[in-house]
Design a protein around this motif. Structure first.
Motif, PDB file in Angstrom:
ATOM      1  N   LEU A  99     143.945  75.904  64.728  1.00 29.06           N
ATOM      2  CA  LEU A  99     143.059  76.847  65.056  1.00 29.06           C
ATOM      3  C   LEU A  99     141.858  76.556  65.772  1.00 29.06           C
ATOM      4  N   ARG A 100     141.282  75.346  65.453  1.00 27.43           N
ATOM      5  CA  ARG A 100     140.070  75.036  65.952  1.00 27.43           C
ATOM      6  C   ARG A 100     140.528  74.839  67.499  1.00 27.43           C
ATOM      7  N   SER A 101     141.438  74.462  68.007  1.00 26.50           N
ATOM      8  CA  SER A 101     141.805  73.948  69.485  1.00 26.50           C
ATOM      9  C   SER A 101     142.124  75.393  70.178  1.00 26.50           C
ATOM     10  N   ALA A 102     142.522  76.303  69.574  1.00 30.98           N
ATOM     11  CA  ALA A 102     143.004  77.561  70.470  1.00 30.98           C
ATOM     12  C   ALA A 102     142.259  78.662  70.706  1.00 30.98           C
ATOM     13  N   ASP A 103     142.423  79.524  71.606  1.00 27.90           N
ATOM     14  CA  ASP A 103     141.711  80.606  71.752  1.00 27.90           C
ATOM     15  C   ASP A 103     142.576  81.940  71.377  1.00 27.90           C
ATOM     16  N   ALA A 104     143.705  81.855  70.957  1.00 26.31           N
ATOM     17  CA  ALA A 104     144.573  82.919  70.594  1.00 26.31           C
ATOM     18  C   ALA A 104     145.659  82.346  69.671  1.00 26.31           C
TER      19      ALA A 104
ATOM     20  N   GLU B 282     136.362  82.880  77.635  1.00 23.49           N
ATOM     21  CA  GLU B 282     136.102  83.876  76.727  1.00 23.49           C
ATOM     22  C   GLU B 282     135.811  83.663  75.257  1.00 23.49           C
ATOM     23  N   HIS B 283     135.976  82.291  74.973  1.00 17.75           N
ATOM     24  CA  HIS B 283     135.999  81.977  73.678  1.00 17.75           C
ATOM     25  C   HIS B 283     134.740  81.058  73.273  1.00 17.75           C
TER      26      HIS B 283
END
Length: 732
Positions: A110-115, A311-312
């Motif tokens: 979750l920390r590494s992702a944008d979606a 966008e994150h």
């Protein structure tokens, strides 16, 4: 979305590279164990051309070349990264374990992702832990989509499972959880089940047939349109309600036909900002097929609907001394800020760190600053050191392919960072920075271990250090009271993996022993004791006599020492010696070998010799006096008591409260915290909650979590104390 008819040329045999954050998508797959996340990743890699139909790449690597522990466990136990390319966009697919014991790997994803893609099995539905992760993503506004798998199973029903997902995930707005496609079914088999052969797009009203092994587009028949109409109208209304064009709904209700291109653009924007959550279908490809059913549609959604790293918003960044630092979002030319999200060991390469770059560009062979992460209480020391980056690679199964750089927004593996651990920040050597750490679950299941043999004992310390460096959800404790080495884990499966890694990776065989809690002793009533240490057998003798009185004190008082000697019976220079001897004996215990606390020791009288008295003699006399006082007094065993707070759904509150009461717990109260959850507070003896992490998960079907905090020691009931003493005698 969904206009492509052919798979795109993939990246088989070469590393997938990205030169700008706009050409990257970081997607984490979330779902319970067995929901089909890993199978879906393999299907997406096949469609993107990263693997062939046998699941292999040109250099012989395979997505199935997983950790040997995963083969034995028959489930994923760690975060894995699979980069693929689609439409010129690099997609970093982050496959996470679905089992609750490995939630640390999930949080790293979750920390590494944008979606996020939530993978839901049509056979099993949505479980409580998946709902909790959805709520976590909602709290930070992470864009999400839902993929329903296992549609080939008997009695699988896509429409019904979509309704279940809308109930589970769309509490605030069920119309924000809607399908983009409906599955097409082939002829019924002998078992009465009709296999999924393709999809029909609700917006485009196009059929996508996968039955021949490749996606073919066609027009629906007149007999199929009525089935689509209701679902299509609801989807259009759901998209329009989330549109940034406030006039669109009035125009639509007024009978205006909204252009499909406008609807698709509004859909993509709503998905990217986390306001609309499309539901898609995925099914296994036919034998020999080049594409899995629904994979083209899913890749299109990721590329066109999910946000770019630009966008994150990145986590907060400070200087090493804690001053806030404002950085431009995901700037490849900005200061280097990257984070180690996973640490693993390779028998040939050594330590490999998977990093997410949030700012700047990371390159091989440059020197970076590694900043500690503040988890010293879990056995991870804080540190601020400079290290040289080794090779920079991107993973594919067990293969590591070299890359020339990793820009802001990308993920890559870094070799030979000997001091970096999971959660550490990498930054420029001349501009060291520190990222705000992500939330880690507290490990609450103790695993007491000891080396199996002398050779294992020599390697144990180093093996444990490497183990906790890889896994920040694990806490290493060297208990000074019980003299045990304790690994605190998240559950039994987590503990099993830790033991297997010690054995297979680090060559350390350990034995699991019963975990002991830190008990204490105290006096039940007032008592007196006399310590006499007299030895005169030639040469310099020893002479010390002291008389003490011991009385119990309220909990938390510790050891008080009072001097009431009159007339110099004990010379002033030896009063501290008596106290030192008393405190040393108290630390060793006076009955069962547990430290003595909460007593007042009063020195009343004694005798000394002008030549033979000494500091050592009076220390010994003080210890003897305390031991004698204990023989004439009742000794209470004191057990540690913890305040336990359990966050649980309404359905399980009664069962949780009853279970806590059965553990000799004292309920302190309950508190409504929203979302149908109750916070239950109780004080429970720690000896009763050694396996509570496992038992609570079973009791609540994985939907509850708890915290514990030591509050005090208090007397143990006589029958429990007798049982503990008996166990101690048997163990010795």
């Amino acid at each position: 979305m969904g206009d492509k008819a052919q798979a795109h040329p993939g990246a088989a045999g070469r590393a997938v590279a990205a030169d700008h954050p706009a050409s990257i998508r970081n997607v984490v797959l979330v779902g319970h164990s067995g929901s089909g996340k890993t199978t879906l990743v393999e299907a997406l890699a096949l469609t993107a051309g990263a693997v062939n139909r046998a699941g292999r790449v040109e250099d012989g690597g395979s997505l199935s070349d997983y950790d040997e522990i995963e083969h034995r466990q028959q489930r994923s136990v760690q975060l894995s990264l699979v980069p693929v390319e689609w439409d010129g966009i690099k997609i970093n697919l982050l496959d996470t374990p679905g089992y609750a014991d490995f939630v640390g790997e999930l949080r790293a994803g979750l920390r590494s992702a944008d979606a996020a893609l939530f993978v839901v099995s049509a056979s099993d539905g949505v479980n409580g832990s998946t709902r909790m992760v959805w709520e976590e993503c909602a709290a930070v506004g992470m864009p999400r989509a839902i993929v329903i798998t296992h549609l080939e199973a008997a009695r699988a029903d896509f429409e019904e499972m979509t309704r279940v997902c809308a109930e589970a995930f769309g509490a605030d707005d069920p119309d924000a959880v809607l399908p983009l496609y409906l599955p097409l079914h082939g002829p019924q088999g002998h078992d009465g089940h009709a296999p999924v052969t393709g999809l029909v797009g609700l917006l485009t009203q196009k059929l996508f047939d996968y039955s021949a092994g490749e996606r073919k587009e066609s027009e629906p028949g007149e007999d199929q349109l009525p089935r689509l109409e209701e679902a299509r109208n609801r989807l259009i209304e759901g998209i329009i309600s989330e549109s940034e064009d406030e006039t669109l709904m009035d125009r639509y209700l007024g009978g205006e036909q909204v252009d499909i291109r406008t609807l698709i653009e509004d859909l993509e924007r709503a998905v990217a900002r986390g306001a609309f959550f499309p539901v898609l279908a995925a099914a296994p490809a036919a034998e020999g097929a080049k594409q899995g059913i629904g994979t083209v549609e899913l890749l299109d959604l990721v590329v066109r609907g999910f946000p770019t790293p630009l966008e994150h918003e990145a986590p907060a960044v400070t200087t090493i001394d804690g001053k806030p630092r404002v950085l431009k979002p995901c700037d490849p030319d900005g200061p280097l800020v990257a984070e180690v999200v996973k640490t693993s060991s390779d028998p040939y390469v050594g330590r490999i760190s998977l990093v997410r770059v949030f700012s700047g560009t990371l390159r091989p062979d440059e020197t970076v600053h590694v900043s500690g992460h503040g988890l010293a209480d879990r056995g991870h020391e804080d540190h601020d050191v400079d290290e040289r980056v080794g090779a920079l690679t991107t993973p594919f199964g067990k293969q590591q392919r070299p890359v020339t750089h990793a820009v802001a927004g990308d993920l890559a593996c870094v070799a030979k960072l000997g001091r970096a651990e999971t959660g550490d920040t990498l930054s420029a050597r001349d501009d060291p920075l520190l990222m705000e750490p992500w939330q880690m679950p507290d490990p609450l299941l103790p695993l007491a271990i000891q080396a199996h043999s002398k050779p294992d004992e020599d390697k144990l310390s180093q093996g444990l250090a490497r183990l906790v460096a890889e896994d920040p959800t694990m806490r290493l404790e060297q208990n000074q009271d019980t003299h045990q080495v304790v690994l605190w884990c998240l559950g039994e499966a987590h503990a099993d993996v830790a033991l297997e890694r010690l054995r297979s990776r680090y060559g350390v065989q350990v034995d699991v022993v019963p975990h002991r809690v830190s008990l204490r002793e105290t006096f039940a009533n007032r008592s007196a004791g006399r310590g006499r240490h007299v030895k005169q057998s030639g040469g310099h003798g020893q002479y010390a006599i002291c008389e003490i009185e011991v009385e119990p004190l309220p909990g938390g008082s510790g050891i008080e020492f009072v001097d009431k000697v009159v007339g110099g019976a004990v010379p002033r220079q030896f009063i501290p010696s008596v106290e030192k001897g008393v405190r040393a004996q108290a630390a060793k215990g006076v009955a069962a070998g547990y430290p003595l606390i909460d007593v007042r020791v009063t020195l009343l009288d004694g005798k000394a010799h002008s030549v033979d008295s000494s500091d050592a003699a009076f220390q010994t006399a003080g210890a003897l006096a305390l031991r004698e006082a204990a023989t004439d007094a009742g000794i209470h065993l004191l057990e540690p008591v913890a305040e336990v707070t359990v966050l649980v759904g309404d359905d399980y509150v009664g069962a949780v409260m009853s279970d806590l009461s059965g553990r000799r717990g004292r309920l302190l109260g309950t508190e409504q915290v929203g979302n149908g959850r109750i916070l239950v507070r109780a004080e429970v003896p720690e000896i009763e909650i050694g396996r509570y992490a496992v038992d609570l998960r079973s009791l609540s079907h994985g939907t509850a979590r708890f915290d514990r905090r030591y509050v005090r020691h208090e007397p143990m009931p006589p029958q429990v104390a007798d049982r503990v003493r008996q166990q101690e005698r048997e163990a010795s």
